[in-house]
Structures are given as C-alpha cells and as structure tokens.
Design an enzyme around this catalytic site. Structure first.
Site, PDB file in Angstrom:
ATOM      1  N   GLY A  44       0.819  -1.314  -0.049  1.00 55.07           N
ATOM      2  CA  GLY A  44      -0.146  -0.031  -0.008  1.00 55.07           C
ATOM      3  C   GLY A  44       0.928   1.264   0.093  1.00 55.07           C
ATOM      4  O   GLY A  44       2.010   1.150   0.019  1.00 55.07           O
ATOM      5  N   GLU A  81      -1.792  -8.956  -4.922  1.00 58.86           N
ATOM      6  CA  GLU A  81      -0.343  -9.549  -5.529  1.00 58.86           C
ATOM      7  C   GLU A  81       0.311  -8.684  -6.820  1.00 58.86           C
ATOM      8  O   GLU A  81       1.564  -8.415  -6.499  1.00 58.86           O
ATOM      9  CB  GLU A  81      -1.118 -10.774  -6.758  1.00 58.86           C
ATOM     10  CG  GLU A  81      -0.087 -11.329  -7.647  1.00 58.86           C
ATOM     11  CD  GLU A  81      -0.586 -12.179  -8.771  1.00 58.86           C
ATOM     12  OE1 GLU A  81      -0.096 -12.883  -9.423  1.00 58.86           O
ATOM     13  OE2 GLU A  81      -1.885 -11.945  -8.993  1.00 58.86           O
ATOM     14  N   LYS A 135      -9.410   9.551  11.479  1.00 57.93           N
ATOM     15  CA  LYS A 135     -11.005   9.352  11.693  1.00 57.93           C
ATOM     16  C   LYS A 135     -11.610   8.404  12.750  1.00 57.93           C
ATOM     17  O   LYS A 135     -12.732   8.324  12.880  1.00 57.93           O
ATOM     18  CB  LYS A 135     -11.283   8.603  10.049  1.00 57.93           C
ATOM     19  CG  LYS A 135     -11.110   9.655   9.076  1.00 57.93           C
ATOM     20  CD  LYS A 135     -11.316   9.000   7.727  1.00 57.93           C
ATOM     21  CE  LYS A 135     -11.286   9.739   6.532  1.00 57.93           C
ATOM     22  NZ  LYS A 135      -9.885  10.606   6.503  1.00 57.93           N
TER      23      LYS A 135
END
Length: 640
Positions: free
Chosen positions: A303, A328, A421
């Site tokens: 990420g 992947e 958040k």
C-alpha cells in the site's frame, strides 16, 4: 550544411558523453612534456648554455613519466572539463609542480643552480598557463556549440540565488530542452550583478517580472526548492499564471526511480509541492540503531504507507524485511523496485491476508520478526459504510490477530498505523480503526500491569490524509481535470489535513523509536486545507480557469463523511514528546479482560455477515461513534 552536421554530431556526442578521461590524461601528459621542452630550449638559447641530446631525451622521459605518475596519483584527469572546480585545479597544479621540480633536478648537472631554479619557476607557470588555456578553450568551444544548437530550447529563469539554485543551473547546462538565461529574485526591480556568469534580475511587482520575461524571451520560471514555490504561491505564481509563463520545479529525491535515477531534470509544479511543508527533522541515527540487524515485518506492504515504510527501512541495515500483503500485482511491483534499488537487501514478499489466522501465524513462526509495522487496513469511508462486516474483519479482527501473534512469538514492538478518523468517529471505517486501537492499547496495558504474560510493546500512530495515496482526492482530481472536468467536490466547506507519504513514514519510524508502549501517538498535521480551494488550485496549475474551462460540481457529503476532521495535536487533548511533531493522545483506557470476549463476538458477527448487529456492537464498544449521513443513524436514535 555538411560542416554544421559534423558540429551537430560532435555536440550531440559531447552532450551525452564526457570526453574520455584517458584521452584527457594522454593529452595533458603530452602537453606538460612539450611545455618543459619549450621552456628548456628557450633557457638554453637565452643563457648560451649547452644541452646534449642525451639530456634532452632524459628531460622528455622524466617530464612525461612524472606527469603521468602525478596525474594517476592525484587523479587530476578524472573531473569532466566542463565541471572542473577548485580541487581539480589544485590537484593539477600539484602535478605540474612535481613535474617542474623533477625537471630541474634532472638538469641540475648541466645548468647552473640559479638558472635551474628560475627554470623550475618558469616551467611551472608556463605549464599551468598552457594546461589551463587548453581546458578553457575546450570549455569555450563546448559553450559555443551549446549556444549554436540550443537556440530552440525553452528559455527559463531560475528562482533564487542560493546554492541549490546555482547547482540546478549548472545541471541544466546539459539539458536539451531548457536554457537558463538568468536568475530571478525578489527585490527593487533592477538588475543585480552576476551569478554563475548569468545576470540576476529582481522584481517587486508584476510589471518588473513581465519586463524581464519580454526582454529575455522567457517561457518559464524554475524553482529549485518546493519551499520557495510555496512562498511565492500568492505572488510570483499568480504573475506567471496571468502572463502564460510556465512554473517549473526540480524533482525531489523521492521521485527517483528504482535505481535512484531521475528521468527528468525539471517538471511542472504540482499541487503536492504547494501543500507540502518544510522537511520534518528526525533523529535518523537513533532510528537506524533501533532497526539495524533486526527482522522487520510490514503488513499492507504494497500500500501507499506500507511500501514507503519498506523503502525507508531498506536503507537502515535491517537483517531481513518481510513484505506481507494480499494484493498480488502491487506486491510484485514493490518487489521489483526493492530488487533494483537495494540489491543487498534480504527481503521476502509474502502473499497473505491478515484475516487468515493460520497465514499470519505461519509468517511469525517462519521468520520470527522483532518489529512489526501493521499498515494493512481498509480505508475508504463510503465503501466501508456499505460493507461494515468487511471493515471489521480486516481492521478489527485482522489487527487483533496480528497483535495476538506478535505477543505469542515475543516480538519486541508492534506499531499500528491508525487514522484521524478514529477520533470521535462518524463512520464505520473510523470506528473500526478505533476498535483496533482499543484492543492493541488494552493488551499493552495488561502486559505492563502484569495481568498478561509477554514483553511486546504496542504503539499506535494516528495521522490524517497523505498526499497522492492510492484512491485519495488528488489523483481523482487530476484524472477529472485531464478528462476535461467537471471536478467533483462533496461540499463547498469540507476541509482536510494533508501530509506527504515520506514525511508520514519518517514520523512513524520516529514514533516506533521513541514510543515506550501503550501510547497512541498523534502527528502534527499542519494547517487544514479546504477541498474546494484545492480543486481550484489544481485546475489553475493545469493551465485552466476554474468555472470557465473546467467546472467544479458539489455532489453532497458521502455516507459517514465529516465536514471537518479532528485536530489531532491540540494541547488540550495531547501530551508532548521529545519530537515536537509527535504527541501522545489523551484517550480512555479499556480493561483487556473485560473487552476480549467482545472482539471474538465481533468476528463471529462479521463472518456471518450480520450487518446491523455488527454496527450495533461497534456503537456499544465506542460510545462516541455517532453515524452521520448514513443508514446507521437509526441505530443512534434507538439508543436514546
């Protein structure tokens, strides 16, 4: 035309290749030898002394040999002629002095001592002048070719007169696209001297800038630092926009490719350059000592945050880096990047899902990581509002399983990446991250109080939006602008805090180093940005007029979305740390034994896809969770 074609070919070659250093070496050794012969012949003629053929041969041999030896020893031939600096000339002078002394020693038996010392001095000065003259001639010829064949290049002014601005001008001398014609700095509107053999122009208002632009045929202003661009956003950038002058900037080190190579010297200014802040200073030595020679596991390694953590950890001497992710293709991409940039790094990409307990356990059992960075999470608010059970399985159950396994296999630290958040959440995603925080912190407190065996320290980090992360607002706006609009904003008053990915990860590493365990560490996110203003600035940077060329449409708040995110680093709700950019959040502590069974209940409800029951339990566990613009608002009403 034939001559120009030959010169063009020579220029193209010199522009792509420096003159071979061995050619330079041979040329300069021959030149030094010839200089010694000329000087000695002149002295013999003037003084009426005699010099035998044997002496002349010995002179040539010694001069050439010593020049070659000195050049190889001091490496005076290695610097490209066009980039010769003080050190280059000092080394060259050292070689010539050594050569002149040896020539004087050789001729000491044939000439009088007084003549020998005068000869040494003259030989030294004459050789220096000749070598410098040849190098200067080569440089003048190269610059002549530059002027001849770069007439069509875009003419630009470099902003500022600091060392980075000068270094950028020097680098652009080889550019086939840009020609620097001077430097531009704020001032009284008059020309101010020379810098790097180019004029320095000052401006105090738009008229001054326009005058310089028209006189020099300038098509762009180039910034060496994003800090300078931010400082001129409301002035010089506005002048440039109104007068169709391009605003350019040098790329940062983070824009190098996998091999550390920049594919462009300059690029247009982007919104990230204007939203960024001065580089955050962290104690890199202390951080490196924390991770050196340790096995480190990063979940969510493919990420935005996880991959940057891997890049920064790769340069810190870790013994082994484990990259754990379920995506992947992104994991394959970060693998290729690390292989190219860090060929000595021992790293292992592992396809796996934090929701699968056995896979998480296998990773810990196989590699025994000392430090765990838990970045795996679902983060998109509207999607999680529509799929709350999946948010629970990844963000709550996944975090629980990583934490439980880290404790079981005695990891030193687990650092969990959370979000702003999670503060007074109004959506399922924020509440799920708050639940993960609660579990991790309560486990750490139980260990510290001796109610739970183990030695793992659990640290949580909170920060807001990161610039350019996957699926964030800036890439979305860019795509909409490229497609001709409209740019969609949910609400005219919505604001958010932003931080660059590299600086967020630097702070995560710093937090992992200074954290003692059981804290929730929050980052100073700087000033909030109104998203509507962000959209307008991006449209303008793309060369369009907001509302005319590209429209902005307001679509309404999405499910679970807030107008204003919480300020993380208020003095009222935080405590300071040794780093002024990192603070400890004041939060309610939970009893691990009292909540543990509830997390097993969460998992059962989520796996059975019991949506209402799952969200109801979330609201029970996190009483400050009040849904907004969501179907789950009915659950808040039923509690009253």
């Amino acid at each position: 035309m034939e001559k120009k074609g030959w010169l063009q070919g020579l220029f193209d070659y010199l522009n792509k290749h420096y003159l071979n250093q061995w050619i330079i070496l041979v040329m300069e050794v021959l030149l030094m030898t010839v200089c010694s012969v000329v000087v000695c012949a002149g002295f013999v003629e003037i003084t009426r002394d005699t010099l035998t053929w044997w002496g002349l041969g010995e002179l040539c041999a010694v001069s050439a040999g010593v020049s070659l030896f000195g050049s190889l020893l001091l490496r005076s031939y290695r610097d490209p002629v066009r980039y010769a600096r003080e050190a280059t000339w000092l080394r060259m002078s050292g070689v010539i002095l050594l050569k002149s002394l040896c020539v004087g020693w050789v001729l000491g038996g044939e000439l009088t001592p007084r003549v020998v010392w005068v000869l040494v001095a003259v030989d030294f000065m004459f050789t220096v002048v000749c070598v410098a003259g040849v190098r200067l001639g080569m440089l003048v010829f190269y610059n002549f070719l530059c002027r001849l064949f770069r007439k069509e290049n875009a003419r630009v002014l470099v902003y500022g007169e600091g060392s980075k601005s000068v270094a950028l001008e020097v680098r652009l001398r080889e550019s086939t696209h840009y020609q620097v014609v001077g430097f531009l700095v704020p001032g009284n509107g008059k020309k101010r001297g020379m810098l790097s053999d180019l004029p320095v122009y000052t401006f105090k208002d738009e008229d001054d800038m326009v005058r310089v632009v028209n006189e020099k045929g300038v098509s762009g202003v180039l910034f060496a630092k994003d800090k300078d661009a931010r400082g001129e956003e409301r002035r010089l950038l506005e002048y440039c926009k109104r007068n169709k002058v391009r605003c350019l900037i040098a790329p940062t080190i983070n824009e190098a490719d996998g091999n550390g190579v920049f594919h462009q010297f300059v690029r247009p200014i982007r919104i990230e350059d204007l939203l960024g802040r001065d580089e955050i200073v962290v104690d890199t030595g202390k951080i490196q000592a924390e991770f050196q020679n340790k096995v480190v596991l990063v979940t969510g390694a493919a990420g935005s945050i996880g991959s940057e953590l891997c890049r920064q950890l790769a340069g810190m001497g870790v013994r082994k880096l484990i990259l754990f992710d379920s995506a992947e293709t992104p994991l394959h991409n970060i693998r290729l990047e690390l292989e190219g940039r860090f060929p000595e790094l021992d790293f292992v990409p592992v396809i796996g899902d934090v929701r699968v307990r056995q896979r998480v356990r296998w990773v810990f059992e196989t590699y025994r990581p000392s430090i765990v960075f838990h970045a795996a999470a679902y983060k998109h608010v509207p999607l999680m509002e529509e799929n709350p059970c999946e948010a629970i399985l990844v963000n709550v159950t996944g975090s629980k399983q990583v934490a439980d396994t880290a404790l079981e296999f005695e990891a030193e630290k687990m650092v969990m990446i959370s979000t702003d958040k999670a503060v007074n959440p109004t959506n399922v995603m924020g509440a799920s991250k708050r639940l993960a925080e609660i579990y991790v912190q309560s486990m750490g407190c139980a260990i510290q109080e001796g109610r739970l065996p183990g030695r793992t320290k659990f640290i949580t980090t909170r920060f807001g939006n990161v610039l350019g992360s996957n699926g964030s607002v800036i890439p979305r706006f860019k795509e909409q602008i490229e497609n001709g609009g409209p740019v969609t904003v949910t609400h005219p008053d919505i604001i958010r805090f932003f931080m660059t990915i590299p600086e967020a990860c630097r702070l995560v590493l710093e937090a992992a180093t200074i954290g003692e365990g059981n804290e929730i560490l929050v980052f100073d996110m700087g000033q909030a940005v109104k998203i509507a203003d962000l959209a307008r600035r991006m449209i303008e940077l793309a060369g369009f007029v907001p509302g005319t060329d590209i429209k902005i449409e307001y679509t309404g708040l999405r499910p679970g979305e807030k107008l204003y995110e919480e300020v993380l680093s208020d003095k009222e709700n935080t405590l300071p740390t040794e780093n002024p950019k990192i603070k400890v959040a004041r939060v309610r502590h939970y009893d691990y034994t009292a909540i543990k069974d509830e997390y097993d209940h969460f998992e059962r409800l989520a796996r059975e896809v019991k949506i209402v029951e799952s969200v109801t339990l979330m609201k029970k566990m996190v009483p400050e969770f009040k849904s907004r613009n969501s179907r789950f608002e009915e659950l808040d009403k039923s509690e009253k």
